[in-house]
Design an enzyme around this catalytic site. Structure first.
Site, PDB file in Angstrom:
ATOM      1  CD  GLU A 265      -1.021   0.695   3.655  1.00 59.98           C
ATOM      2  OE1 GLU A 265      -1.462   1.851   3.482  1.00 59.98           O
ATOM      3  OE2 GLU A 265      -1.218   0.025   4.685  1.00 59.98           O
TER       4      GLU A 265
ATOM      5  CE  LYS B 278      -3.213   2.063  11.473  1.00 59.10           C
ATOM      6  NZ  LYS B 278      -3.056   1.331  10.216  1.00 59.10           N
TER       7      LYS B 278
HETATM    8  N1  PSU Z   1      -0.266   0.368   8.549  1.00 62.41           N
HETATM    9  C1  PSU Z   1       0.709   1.159   9.090  1.00 62.41           C
HETATM   10  N2  PSU Z   1       0.542   2.515   8.982  1.00 62.41           N
HETATM   11  C2  PSU Z   1      -0.553   3.081   8.338  1.00 62.41           C
HETATM   12  C3  PSU Z   1      -1.568   2.250   7.772  1.00 62.41           C
HETATM   13  C4  PSU Z   1      -1.360   0.892   7.905  1.00 62.41           C
HETATM   14  O1  PSU Z   1       1.685   0.660   9.678  1.00 62.41           O
HETATM   15  O2  PSU Z   1      -0.635   4.317   8.256  1.00 62.41           O
HETATM   16  C5  PSU Z   1      -2.788   2.874   7.089  1.00 62.41           C
HETATM   17  C6  PSU Z   1      -3.448   1.851   6.160  1.00 62.41           C
HETATM   18  O3  PSU Z   1      -3.519   2.415   4.880  1.00 62.41           O
HETATM   19  C7  PSU Z   1      -4.848   1.642   6.716  1.00 62.41           C
HETATM   20  C8  PSU Z   1      -5.119   2.990   7.288  1.00 62.41           C
HETATM   21  O4  PSU Z   1      -5.764   1.245   5.733  1.00 62.41           O
HETATM   22  O5  PSU Z   1      -3.873   3.283   7.958  1.00 62.41           O
HETATM   23  C9  PSU Z   1      -6.337   2.995   8.208  1.00 62.41           C
HETATM   24  O6  PSU Z   1      -6.957   4.244   8.138  1.00 62.41           O
HETATM   25  P1  PSU Z   1      -8.444   4.460   8.735  1.00 62.41           P
HETATM   26  O7  PSU Z   1      -8.310   4.110  10.185  1.00 62.41           O
HETATM   27  O8  PSU Z   1      -8.763   5.909   8.501  1.00 62.41           O
HETATM   28  O9  PSU Z   1      -9.347   3.532   7.977  1.00 62.41           O
END
Ligand code: PSU
Ligand code: MN
Length: 303
Positions: A24, A158
């Protein structure tokens, strides 16, 4: 027709029938500061190659979906300002209007499926935010796992999230959560979330077989492989808990909402840990890239 462009390396891999791993780009534009973001992206790509597969980093640039970025494109994206953070909801609009955007887990899964790539490595998926019962903030990543047939290798969700709720929702959506090599679901920067994994697997072959079996059964969707951070790189959960708490309180006080929440929290935790969280984040992504490459190779051999 989808405006799409394949990097020379990916074009060659598709021609040869080589194993591919999708990567990604939101982690590059919104997840890590420059220049560590670009350095990490390069090392992640190299880790995929060292383990027998070809990396395909996804991004939308000037209205074209790029499957695999050249070194120059990666540099440019890593330093660009005001890049959109694309998920399922805004992916098509960005392509249609000629925009530039980084792909989240959800958008990368869609891109991977279009390109015929079955495995994807990242850091941690999005999930159910703490206080979601009021904010309704639940990442589109979860829905995507339920409908798009890509195996996502992450270090769990996370740890800024409400992890019990995140895994409840995944169960409801029919997404297999597979802990790799241990009984417990990992928690991104640390190895143990305190939650038992519904499924445990100890080999890449087994994980590949399970995804192929889903296809045989016509069950839509992918799998979440929760791969624990290497022990030497982990930050104990007790150490991070007060830092996460402080970052969350600041986000609330500053009324940070929607797409800005996750990048804000990651940046604040980076600052509050004097960069320690970033070192751990880099270690876990590298570890995920290796396992994803092994799964991609196993899928190719079995498929
Ligand atoms: N993994 C990481 N750092 C990130 C992300 C994933 O170590 O920044 C990103 C991914 O793109 C994931 C996003 O889809 O964070 C989640 O964002 P949200 O909580 O707004 O859906
Ligand atoms: Mn959200």
């Amino acid at each position: 027709m989808i405006p799409m462009s394949f990097s020379p390396e990916v074009t060659q891999a598709l021609k040869n029938g080589d194993a591919l791993v999708a990567l990604e780009s939101t982690i590059i534009t919104h997840g890590m500061p420059w220049p560590q973001n670009v350095e990490t992206a390069r090392r992640v790509e190299q880790t995929v190659r060292d383990n027998g597969a070809v990396p395909a980093t996804m991004a939308v640039m000037n209205g074209t979906l790029h499957v695999g970025l050249t070194s120059e494109e990666l540099d440019a994206l890593g330093q660009a300002k005001n890049v959109a953070k694309l998920s399922r909801a805004d992916f098509a609009a960005c392509l249609a209007s000629g925009g530039t955007g980084a792909t989240t887990v959800a958008a990368t899964m869609i891109a991977a499926q279009i390109a015929g790539i079955g495995v994807f490595a990242t850091g941690g998926i999005g999930g159910v935010h703490r206080g979601a019962e009021l904010s309704f903030d639940i990442s589109a990543d979860l829905q995507e796992l339920a409908q798009t047939p890509v195996t996502v290798v992450a270090a769990g969700a996370k740890a800024i999230l409400d992890l019990p709720k995140t895994f409840e929702v995944l169960e409801t959506l029919g997404v297999p959560v597979i802990a790799y090599g241990q009984d417990m679901i990992p928690a991104f920067w640390s190895r143990n979330s305190g939650l038992r994994a519904p499924i445990r697997m100890d080999s890449a072959e087994e994980i590949a077989r399970a995804q192929l079996m889903r296809g045989e059964l016509d069950i839509p969707g992918g799998q979440l492989v929760a791969n624990p951070i290497p022990a030497e790189a982990e930050i104990p959960a007790e150490e991070l808990a007060p830092v996460i708490e402080q970052a969350l309180q600041e986000a609330e006080a500053q009324k940070v909402s929607a797409k800005a929440v996750t990048p804000f929290l990651l940046q604040r935790i980076f600052e509050l840990t004097q960069g320690k969280s970033l070192v751990a984040n880099i270690a876990l992504v590298m570890n995920n890239a290796k396992l994803a490459a092994e799964i991609a190779v196993a899928m190719k051999n079995q498929g």
